[in-house]
Enzyme design. Structure first.
Site, PDB file in Angstrom:
ATOM      1  N   PHE A   1      27.045 -12.875   5.196  1.00 27.73           N
ATOM      2  CA  PHE A   1      26.965 -11.487   5.874  1.00 27.73           C
ATOM      3  C   PHE A   1      25.315 -11.212   6.400  1.00 27.73           C
ATOM      4  CE2 PHE A   1      25.363  -8.775   2.832  1.00 27.73           C
ATOM      5  CZ  PHE A   1      25.778  -8.970   1.653  1.00 27.73           C
ATOM      6  N   ARG A   2      24.592 -12.000   5.629  1.00 29.16           N
ATOM      7  CA  ARG A   2      22.923 -11.915   5.682  1.00 29.16           C
ATOM      8  C   ARG A   2      22.635 -12.756   7.000  1.00 29.16           C
ATOM      9  NH1 ARG A   2      22.962 -12.607   0.446  1.00 29.16           N
ATOM     10  NH2 ARG A   2      23.109 -10.963  -0.853  1.00 29.16           N
TER      11      ARG A   2
ATOM     12  N   HIS B   1      24.932  -9.690  -9.015  1.00 29.54           N
ATOM     13  CA  HIS B   1      25.375  -8.446  -7.781  1.00 29.54           C
ATOM     14  C   HIS B   1      26.552  -7.938  -8.029  1.00 29.54           C
ATOM     15  CE1 HIS B   1      21.988  -9.726  -4.884  1.00 29.54           C
ATOM     16  NE2 HIS B   1      21.536  -9.223  -5.905  1.00 29.54           N
TER      17      HIS B   1
ATOM     18  N   ASN C   1      18.100 -26.307  -1.213  1.00 28.27           N
ATOM     19  CA  ASN C   1      18.300 -25.401   0.029  1.00 28.27           C
ATOM     20  C   ASN C   1      18.245 -26.045   1.410  1.00 28.27           C
ATOM     21  OD1 ASN C   1      19.059 -22.640   0.203  1.00 28.27           O
ATOM     22  ND2 ASN C   1      16.864 -22.477   1.512  1.00 28.27           N
TER      23      ASN C   1
ATOM     24  N   CYS D   1      43.703   9.639 -10.090  1.00 25.34           N
ATOM     25  CA  CYS D   1      43.221  11.009 -10.638  1.00 25.34           C
ATOM     26  C   CYS D   1      42.636  11.776  -9.165  1.00 25.34           C
ATOM     27  CB  CYS D   1      41.743  10.927 -11.627  1.00 25.34           C
ATOM     28  SG  CYS D   1      40.364  10.132 -10.826  1.00 25.34           S
TER      29      CYS D   1
ATOM     30  N   THR E   1      19.693 -20.520  -1.907  1.00 23.53           N
ATOM     31  CA  THR E   1      18.969 -19.197  -1.625  1.00 23.53           C
ATOM     32  C   THR E   1      17.605 -19.340  -1.030  1.00 23.53           C
ATOM     33  OG1 THR E   1      18.081 -17.194  -2.823  1.00 23.53           O
ATOM     34  CG2 THR E   1      18.424 -19.021  -4.063  1.00 23.53           C
ATOM     35  N   SER E   2      17.193 -18.510  -0.328  1.00 21.91           N
ATOM     36  CA  SER E   2      15.921 -18.604   0.199  1.00 21.91           C
ATOM     37  C   SER E   2      14.867 -17.791  -0.635  1.00 21.91           C
ATOM     38  CB  SER E   2      15.902 -18.029   1.658  1.00 21.91           C
ATOM     39  OG  SER E   2      16.334 -16.851   1.562  1.00 21.91           O
TER      40      SER E   2
HETATM   41 ZN    ZN Z   1      40.394   8.010 -11.612  1.00 14.43          ZN
END
Ligand code: ZN
Length: 239
Positions: free
Chosen positions: A33-34, A121, A212, A152, A190-191
């Protein structure tokens, strides 16, 4: 053999750790997505960048828009591990890899069979109620529309680190320990611009391998640099 040097480094290293980014998953068909395309898609539909849509303040202000974007772009489960995921799992099984540290949230390393996976992440497979803390699987987000609610009444959110949030401290500390104790660190897909990737590298004193597609700022400090698709590199490892 093309990546004989990498194979040799792994063979010789008493303790190896892998650090991976989005590039590891794009070869399984998970869009980053980046990326430029990810940015374009987000701007076209929402008029906002992925960094805004996936920020904590945006989540709090517009949860329904957040979940719409999240379900379409991050909640991807119909994908399979690629050669890199599978080779890393086999290396762990053989005692040649102590941990996978990843920025990805797709669970593909576990799907491939890796057991020590430190997800900086978070993961789309873990979700929890923001009010009572109850845990939920991925189905609760996948099989609902709008804002997913707990019994809840609280909002169920993914256990994924949003922009403006900090990675879970215990996971980061474990990753730091792995990095400090390793003699070889393989960095792939990854960069190294996304926090906390670069920070982890600062604590490392051993041999660095960077895999990479495009050059990174850290190429000059690496002992071995491979600008090739990561799946291809690992499929040639023959592990
Ligand atoms: Zn809850």
């Amino acid at each position: 053999m093309k990546n004989g040097k990498l194979a040799e480094l792994i063979e010789k290293s008493p303790r190896t750790v892998f650090f991976g980014g989005a590039g590891v998953s794009t070869e399984s068909g998970i869009p980053d997505f980046r990326s430029e395309n990810g940015l374009f898609k987000a701007l076209e539909k929402y008029g906002k960048s992925p960094e805004i849509l996936l920020s904590r303040s945006f989540f709090d202000a517009h949860p329904e828009v957040f979940f719409d974007y999240y379900r379409e772009n991050l909640l991807i489960t119909d994908v399979e591990p690629n050669s890199a995921h599978l080779a890393l799992a086999r290396l762990e099984e053989k005692g040649k890899l102590s941990a996978v540290i990843t920025q990805n949230i797709d669970g593909l390393h576990q799907k491939a069979g890796s057991s020590r996976v430190l997800e900086l992440h978070g993961s789309i497979y873990r979700n929890y109620c923001m009010k009572c803390g109850r845990h939920y699987g991925i189905e609760k987000i996948k099989e609902t529309t709008g804002i997913p609610r707990c019994e809840c009444g609280g909002i169920i959110r993914p256990d994924v680190v949003l922009y403006e949030e900090i990675p879970p401290e215990d996971t980061f500390d474990q990753a730091l320990d792995e990095v400090r104790n390793a003699s070889l660190m393989i960095v792939g897909g990854t960069s190294l611009v996304v926090y906390p990737a670069a920070n982890l590298l600062q604590y490392f004193r051993g041999t660095v391998v960077l895999i990479n597609l495009s050059p990174t700022y850290y190429d000059s400090i690496a002992d071995l640099v491979i600008h090739e698709p990561i799946g291809k590199v690992f499929s040639e490892l023959d592990v």
